[in-house]
Design an enzyme around this catalytic site. Sequence first.
Site, PDB file in Angstrom:
ATOM      1  CD  GLU A 126      29.507 -41.822  -9.081  1.00 46.65           C
ATOM      2  OE1 GLU A 126      30.083 -42.894  -8.865  1.00 46.65           O
ATOM      3  OE2 GLU A 126      29.669 -40.821  -8.372  1.00 46.65           O
ATOM      4  CB  THR A 151      43.067 -49.091  -2.851  1.00 43.75           C
ATOM      5  OG1 THR A 151      43.186 -49.688  -1.557  1.00 43.75           O
ATOM      6  CG2 THR A 151      43.316 -50.113  -3.927  1.00 43.75           C
TER       7      THR A 151
END
Length: 144
Positions: free
Chosen positions: A7, A118
């Site tokens: 991450e 998005t």
Amino acid sequence: KSGLAPEYVSFNDGQGNDFAKGRDAPYHLLRPEAAESFFILYHLTKDPVYREWGWELFQAIEEHARTDSGYSAIRDVDTLEKENRMESFFMSETLKYLYLLQDDNDDLDLLNEHVLNTEAHPLRLLELTSTPNDLSINTLARIN
């Protein structure tokens, strides 16, 4: 090792490594940000290295995250343990960016004519010739 990034990473961990996986985030959720960055950088520079990196990411996902019924988030990028879930953005964004990155149809102009929303949908920019106030004044002048 696996081609899948955690991450986040920490830089200069003091152990001789350039970076180390984040202590509290060793997972890979199949997020689109890397594929999106490769896509945009390729379209702006035409440097084939970004296509190669996208292909390598796709191959790593196929090798380590594919399951019999879809794809899985990875709990830890070192152990490659799979989770029992696939986020919706994986198919709607990550795979779309990886596909578009390899597509030779180059109709998108990301600097002048298009923008991506998005969800990775390309949208053509509108060319406005007047402001809303100008439009209202002109419309009123024609009515009177």
